[in-house]
Design an enzyme around this catalytic site. Structure first.
Site, PDB file in Angstrom:
ATOM      1  N   THR A 122     -16.447 -14.570  13.257  1.00 14.45           N
ATOM      2  CA  THR A 122     -16.229 -13.244  12.685  1.00 14.45           C
ATOM      3  C   THR A 122     -16.825 -12.189  13.609  1.00 14.45           C
ATOM      4  OG1 THR A 122     -16.418 -11.919  10.672  1.00 14.45           O
ATOM      5  CG2 THR A 122     -18.301 -13.319  11.195  1.00 14.45           C
ATOM      6  N   ASN A 123     -16.931 -10.961  13.158  1.00 20.08           N
ATOM      7  CA  ASN A 123     -17.474  -9.891  14.002  1.00 20.08           C
ATOM      8  C   ASN A 123     -18.418  -9.022  13.177  1.00 20.08           C
ATOM      9  OD1 ASN A 123     -15.867  -7.633  12.764  1.00 20.08           O
ATOM     10  ND2 ASN A 123     -14.192  -8.952  13.467  1.00 20.08           N
ATOM     11  N   ARG A 124     -18.981  -8.002  13.805  1.00 21.83           N
ATOM     12  CA  ARG A 124     -20.055  -7.239  13.157  1.00 21.83           C
ATOM     13  C   ARG A 124     -19.560  -6.081  12.296  1.00 21.83           C
ATOM     14  NH1 ARG A 124     -23.645  -4.914  17.270  1.00 21.83           N
ATOM     15  NH2 ARG A 124     -24.708  -4.136  15.428  1.00 21.83           N
TER      16      ARG A 124
END
Ligand code: C5P
Length: 428
Positions: free
Chosen positions: A234-236
């Site tokens: 995933t990402n931030r």
């Protein structure tokens, strides 16, 4: 020295401008709310509501019924609104014969919270036997009701009919909710929480805005791509900017669908929310919801790559370091661009460009390659902008070549500016 001084002054000017801009942005700012409080134990929660409204910039005039005064005092409300709170004594007081007219005049919205069964009956039948009821008759602004009563009273045919009459006349309702009641019963009858009522008020205030009748789809959050049953790439992205965009569209009166990757945020009151996890799920949800939409704002940080194979069992440490092969995900904006006229007829498509280098050239290239009407260029390496934080610094790039660099603003203000740009593009 002089140069420094000049720079200092400039900073100050910018700071003041920012402050002015912030305060003028609130949809509650300088709006007049007439808040009627009737006699239910939920009346104590209305003090929170009145306080929240005032903090958001609204001018709140409170009317208490005689029964409400058994639970709370006018002083409670005066203390949080900074204005006199009125009771039936004032109806018969010096300014009595015009007080209700004065209170109703110029109101942007009348809210009754809590609205008891008795008050609903009064309003449904146009009775004018207390200050709240007579003010409701004088009121020409929209009416929002937050009922509170015991479950049996809410279900009673008399109440059902009164609710129907009021609804037919255009009154809006928020709640009641199901849960613990003062009688000890678990049933429908609890007044909606003050935050929920604030959301409903915000929606009612936006209902006359420039995007009335327009359907906007907003995506938010970072998608998650499964590696195995427990692990994900995933990402931030926090989802804050996307959720703020959904709220900004509501504030302008739009009908809003929010397609959200996992965030932990609660959706603004009044949006239709659809939760998705992966890029593929987001594509399916976007395709479905844009069939009947006018604008799409893709604020989500969609994964560009995902594991090519989903392991059905949890990868075992003992099996050594896994080699995870990746494959590209579908580009949602590119896909829907190629489906224009078939699956949808969007008038405006806007995207985001989160970049860590060459912000403007990279954003320009994405605007062109994805065929967007507008792209919001976002420098994600600046400490006060981008992922997680509440502020953002963006530049708007339009298809016609216009560029608009915005100062550092709260994400809600950025959202308001982006939605104003979308509204302007829709108007053309
Ligand atoms: O190409 P890039 O991912 O940097 O572009 C960002 C924009 O494209 C954002 O608006 C994002 O929501 C959208 N996007 C998309 N489908 C993807 C990846 C990004 O629509 N697979």
């Amino acid at each position: 020295g002089t140069w420094h001084l000049a720079l200092g002054t400039w900073h100050l000017a910018l700071g003041t401008w920012h402050l002015m801009y912030t305060s003028s942005m609130s949809p509650f700012r300088n709006r007049r709310i007439l808040l009627g409080v009737s006699g239910s134990i939920a009346a104590y929660k209305s003090a929170d509501l009145a306080s929240g409204l005032r903090q958001a910039g609204a001018q709140v005039d409170v009317i208490l019924t005689a029964a409400a005064r058994q639970f709370v005092t006018p002083l409670t409300f005066q203390s949080v609104t900074g204005r006199p709170a009125f009771t039936d004594e004032d109806l018969w007081g010096e300014a009595g014969h015009v007080l209700h007219i004065g209170l109703a005049e110029g109101a942007d919205l009348m809210v009754v919270a809590p609205a008891t069964a008795n008050t609903l009956a009064r309003l449904a039948h146009g009775l004018a036997d207390n200050l709240l009821a007579v003010s409701a008759l004088a009121n020409r602004a929209p009416l929002l009701l937050a009922p509170a009563m015991d479950g049996g009273m809410w279900d009673h045919p008399a109440t059902r009919k009164n609710v129907e009459i009021l609804g037919d006349r255009g009154a809006l309702f928020v709640g009641p909710e199901s849960g613990h009641l003062a009688s000890g019963q678990q049933a429908v009858g609890r007044m909606a929480e003050p935050d929920t009522i604030l959301g409903a008020i915000r929606m009612a205030l936006g209902a006359g805005g420039p995007l009335v009748g327009v359907h906007v789809v907003v995506t938010a959050g970072g998608t998650q791509e499964a590696i195995d049953p427990v692990r994900r790439i995933t990402n931030r992205s926090s989802g804050k900017q996307g959720f703020a965009l959904a709220q900004a569209a509501l504030d302008l009166g739009a009908k809003v669908t929010l397609i959200a990757a996992p965030t932990g945020l609660s959706a603004p009151y009044g949006v239709r929310r659809e939760d998705v996890t992966s890029a593929a799920e987001m594509l399916a949800a976007v395709r479905e919801s844009i069939r009947q939409a006018d604008a799409l704002v893709m604020a989500a940080a969609v994964a560009d790559f995902r594991p090519a194979k989903l392991a059905t069992d949890k990868l075992k440490k003992g099996d050594g370091v896994p080699q995870i092969e990746l494959e590209p995900t579908p580009d949602i904006l590119a896909t829907i661009r190629s489906e224009k006229g078939e699956g949808h007829n969007l008038s405006v498509v806007a995207g985001f460009a989160a970049e860590s280098q060459d912000l403007i050239p990279n954003a320009q290239a994405k605007l062109d390659s994805k065929g967007l009407d507008l792209i919001v260029a976002n420098d994600i390496l600046a400490p006060d902008a981008g992922f997680g934080v509440d502020s953002n610094r963006v530049t708007l790039l339009y298809a016609d070549g216009r560029q608009e660099a915005l100062p550092l603003l709260g994400k809600d203000e950025v959202a308001a500016r982006v939605m104003a740009a979308v509204a302007e593009l829709l108007e053309r």
